[in-house]
Design a protein around this motif. Structure first.
Motif, PDB file in Angstrom:
ATOM      1  N   SER A  86      69.070  82.650 -11.306  1.00  0.00           N
ATOM      2  CA  SER A  86      70.591  82.150 -11.775  1.00  0.00           C
ATOM      3  C   SER A  86      71.402  82.926 -10.955  1.00  0.00           C
ATOM      4  CB  SER A  86      70.577  82.897 -13.310  1.00  0.00           C
ATOM      5  OG  SER A  86      71.975  82.671 -13.797  1.00  0.00           O
ATOM      6  N   GLY A  87      72.483  82.077 -10.555  1.00  0.00           N
ATOM      7  CA  GLY A  87      73.553  82.617  -9.649  1.00  0.00           C
ATOM      8  C   GLY A  87      73.302  82.349  -8.237  1.00  0.00           C
ATOM      9  N   THR A  88      72.136  81.685  -7.947  1.00  0.00           N
ATOM     10  CA  THR A  88      72.249  81.172  -6.497  1.00  0.00           C
ATOM     11  C   THR A  88      72.945  80.300  -5.969  1.00  0.00           C
ATOM     12  OG1 THR A  88      69.670  81.803  -6.683  1.00  0.00           O
ATOM     13  CG2 THR A  88      70.372  80.360  -4.953  1.00  0.00           C
ATOM     14  N   VAL A  89      73.645  80.688  -5.144  1.00  0.00           N
ATOM     15  CA  VAL A  89      74.561  79.651  -4.398  1.00  0.00           C
ATOM     16  C   VAL A  89      74.115  78.466  -3.545  1.00  0.00           C
ATOM     17  CG1 VAL A  89      76.246  79.529  -2.687  1.00  0.00           C
ATOM     18  CG2 VAL A  89      76.213  81.628  -4.049  1.00  0.00           C
ATOM     19  N   THR A  90      74.334  77.442  -4.168  1.00  0.00           N
ATOM     20  CA  THR A  90      73.365  76.199  -3.740  1.00  0.00           C
ATOM     21  C   THR A  90      74.159  75.297  -2.790  1.00  0.00           C
ATOM     22  OG1 THR A  90      73.957  74.767  -5.460  1.00  0.00           O
ATOM     23  CG2 THR A  90      71.731  76.267  -5.814  1.00  0.00           C
ATOM     24  N   ALA A  91      75.709  75.038  -3.008  1.00  0.00           N
ATOM     25  CA  ALA A  91      76.327  74.086  -2.181  1.00  0.00           C
ATOM     26  C   ALA A  91      77.809  74.277  -2.343  1.00  0.00           C
ATOM     27  CB  ALA A  91      76.050  72.899  -2.961  1.00  0.00           C
ATOM     28  N   LEU A  92      78.444  73.806  -1.652  1.00  0.00           N
ATOM     29  CA  LEU A  92      80.076  73.883  -1.369  1.00  0.00           C
ATOM     30  C   LEU A  92      80.427  72.354  -1.079  1.00  0.00           C
ATOM     31  CD1 LEU A  92      82.738  75.141  -0.890  1.00  0.00           C
ATOM     32  CD2 LEU A  92      81.923  74.965   1.604  1.00  0.00           C
ATOM     33  N   ALA A  93      81.392  71.955  -1.934  1.00  0.00           N
ATOM     34  CA  ALA A  93      82.055  70.656  -1.846  1.00  0.00           C
ATOM     35  C   ALA A  93      83.663  70.959  -1.267  1.00  0.00           C
ATOM     36  CB  ALA A  93      82.232  69.954  -3.030  1.00  0.00           C
ATOM     37  N   VAL A  94      83.687  70.325  -0.272  1.00  0.00           N
ATOM     38  CA  VAL A  94      85.029  70.309   0.260  1.00  0.00           C
ATOM     39  C   VAL A  94      85.784  69.010   0.392  1.00  0.00           C
ATOM     40  CG1 VAL A  94      86.280  70.936   2.645  1.00  0.00           C
ATOM     41  CG2 VAL A  94      84.282  71.998   2.006  1.00  0.00           C
ATOM     42  N   GLY A  95      86.998  68.997  -0.132  1.00  0.00           N
ATOM     43  CA  GLY A  95      87.724  67.719  -0.487  1.00  0.00           C
ATOM     44  C   GLY A  95      87.196  67.293  -2.008  1.00  0.00           C
ATOM     45  N   PRO A  96      87.748  66.015  -2.254  1.00  0.00           N
ATOM     46  CA  PRO A  96      88.549  65.003  -1.453  1.00  0.00           C
ATOM     47  C   PRO A  96      89.837  65.485  -0.874  1.00  0.00           C
ATOM     48  CG  PRO A  96      88.630  64.301  -3.710  1.00  0.00           C
ATOM     49  CD  PRO A  96      87.716  65.666  -3.581  1.00  0.00           C
ATOM     50  N   ALA A  97      89.872  64.957   0.567  1.00  0.00           N
ATOM     51  CA  ALA A  97      91.348  65.021   1.170  1.00  0.00           C
ATOM     52  C   ALA A  97      91.093  64.301   2.418  1.00  0.00           C
ATOM     53  CB  ALA A  97      91.285  66.662   1.522  1.00  0.00           C
ATOM     54  N   ALA A  98      92.142  64.367   3.147  1.00  0.00           N
ATOM     55  CA  ALA A  98      92.356  63.475   4.275  1.00  0.00           C
ATOM     56  C   ALA A  98      91.229  63.866   5.286  1.00  0.00           C
ATOM     57  CB  ALA A  98      93.622  63.750   5.163  1.00  0.00           C
ATOM     58  N   ASP A  99      90.598  62.843   5.840  1.00  0.00           N
ATOM     59  CA  ASP A  99      89.322  62.947   6.839  1.00  0.00           C
ATOM     60  C   ASP A  99      89.642  64.167   7.901  1.00  0.00           C
ATOM     61  OD1 ASP A  99      88.520  60.777   5.561  1.00  0.00           O
ATOM     62  OD2 ASP A  99      87.939  59.766   7.266  1.00  0.00           O
ATOM     63  N   ASP A 100      90.522  64.375   8.349  1.00  0.00           N
ATOM     64  CA  ASP A 100      90.984  65.332   9.402  1.00  0.00           C
ATOM     65  C   ASP A 100      90.927  66.896   8.849  1.00  0.00           C
ATOM     66  OD1 ASP A 100      93.435  64.788   8.108  1.00  0.00           O
ATOM     67  OD2 ASP A 100      94.625  65.412   9.890  1.00  0.00           O
ATOM     68  N   ARG A 101      91.564  66.693   7.550  1.00  0.00           N
ATOM     69  CA  ARG A 101      91.487  68.271   6.788  1.00  0.00           C
ATOM     70  C   ARG A 101      90.133  68.511   6.563  1.00  0.00           C
ATOM     71  NH1 ARG A 101      95.016  68.218   2.019  1.00  0.00           N
ATOM     72  NH2 ARG A 101      94.814  70.461   2.244  1.00  0.00           N
ATOM     73  N   VAL A 102      89.251  67.848   6.016  1.00  0.00           N
ATOM     74  CA  VAL A 102      87.853  68.092   5.743  1.00  0.00           C
ATOM     75  C   VAL A 102      87.254  68.365   6.819  1.00  0.00           C
ATOM     76  CG1 VAL A 102      85.544  67.273   4.550  1.00  0.00           C
ATOM     77  CG2 VAL A 102      87.667  66.533   3.538  1.00  0.00           C
ATOM     78  N   ASP A 103      87.430  67.651   8.166  1.00  0.00           N
ATOM     79  CA  ASP A 103      86.618  67.817   9.314  1.00  0.00           C
ATOM     80  C   ASP A 103      87.001  69.010   9.986  1.00  0.00           C
ATOM     81  OD1 ASP A 103      85.364  65.566   9.116  1.00  0.00           O
ATOM     82  OD2 ASP A 103      86.680  64.370  10.518  1.00  0.00           O
ATOM     83  N   ARG A 104      88.377  69.759   9.817  1.00  0.00           N
ATOM     84  CA  ARG A 104      88.525  70.999   9.923  1.00  0.00           C
ATOM     85  C   ARG A 104      87.647  72.015   9.673  1.00  0.00           C
ATOM     86  NH1 ARG A 104      94.231  68.893  10.138  1.00  0.00           N
ATOM     87  NH2 ARG A 104      94.590  69.883   8.334  1.00  0.00           N
ATOM     88  N   VAL A 105      87.182  71.847   8.554  1.00  0.00           N
ATOM     89  CA  VAL A 105      86.280  72.834   7.889  1.00  0.00           C
ATOM     90  C   VAL A 105      84.900  72.457   8.092  1.00  0.00           C
ATOM     91  CG1 VAL A 105      85.696  73.701   5.526  1.00  0.00           C
ATOM     92  CG2 VAL A 105      88.021  73.062   5.796  1.00  0.00           C
ATOM     93  N   THR A 106      84.449  71.378   7.969  1.00  0.00           N
ATOM     94  CA  THR A 106      83.054  71.129   8.085  1.00  0.00           C
ATOM     95  C   THR A 106      82.756  70.100   9.254  1.00  0.00           C
ATOM     96  OG1 THR A 106      83.363  69.056   6.830  1.00  0.00           O
ATOM     97  CG2 THR A 106      82.874  71.006   5.431  1.00  0.00           C
TER      98      THR A 106
END
Length: 112
Positions: A86-106
């Protein structure tokens, strides 16, 4: 517009567990997105990409970057009912947002 879901590769999630965590992340970040962006993303086919993270620290570094960029995001922790503690970090979602904004992060990450 797109959404990137970043999943950990170091905790040995089975395929079903991985799919469930990716779904949790996608929905959680979507719910924190402003209504106009949600409509645009849904109307554009709900583009998603699933990427690899090497561990928990990378997930939090990416979440911090998303926060600084003002991109909607969600860190997912497992409830602990099956494979993980319990509490294990498994994933992160980034967005939805403009492609370039998401790409700056991932944009530097590898496909899952």
């Amino acid at each position: 517009m797109k959404q990137a879901i970043v999943a950990r590769t170091d905790i040995g999630m089975g395929q079903g567990k991985l799919a469930a965590q990716v779904a949790h992340a996608s929905l959680s970040a979507y719910e924190d997105t402003d209504p106009g962006a949600r409509t645009d993303w849904k109307g554009g086919g709900q583009k998603k990409v699933v990427l690899k993270a090497s561990g928990e620290s990378e997930i939090f570094e990416l979440a911090d970057r998303a926060e600084r960029e003002g991109v909607p995001h969600a860190v997912i922790r497992d409830a602990g009912h099956t494979q993980l503690e319990s509490g294990t970090v498994t994933a992160l979602a980034v967005g939805p947002a403009a492609d370039d904004r998401v790409d700056r992060v991932t944009g530097h990450l590898s496909l899952f």
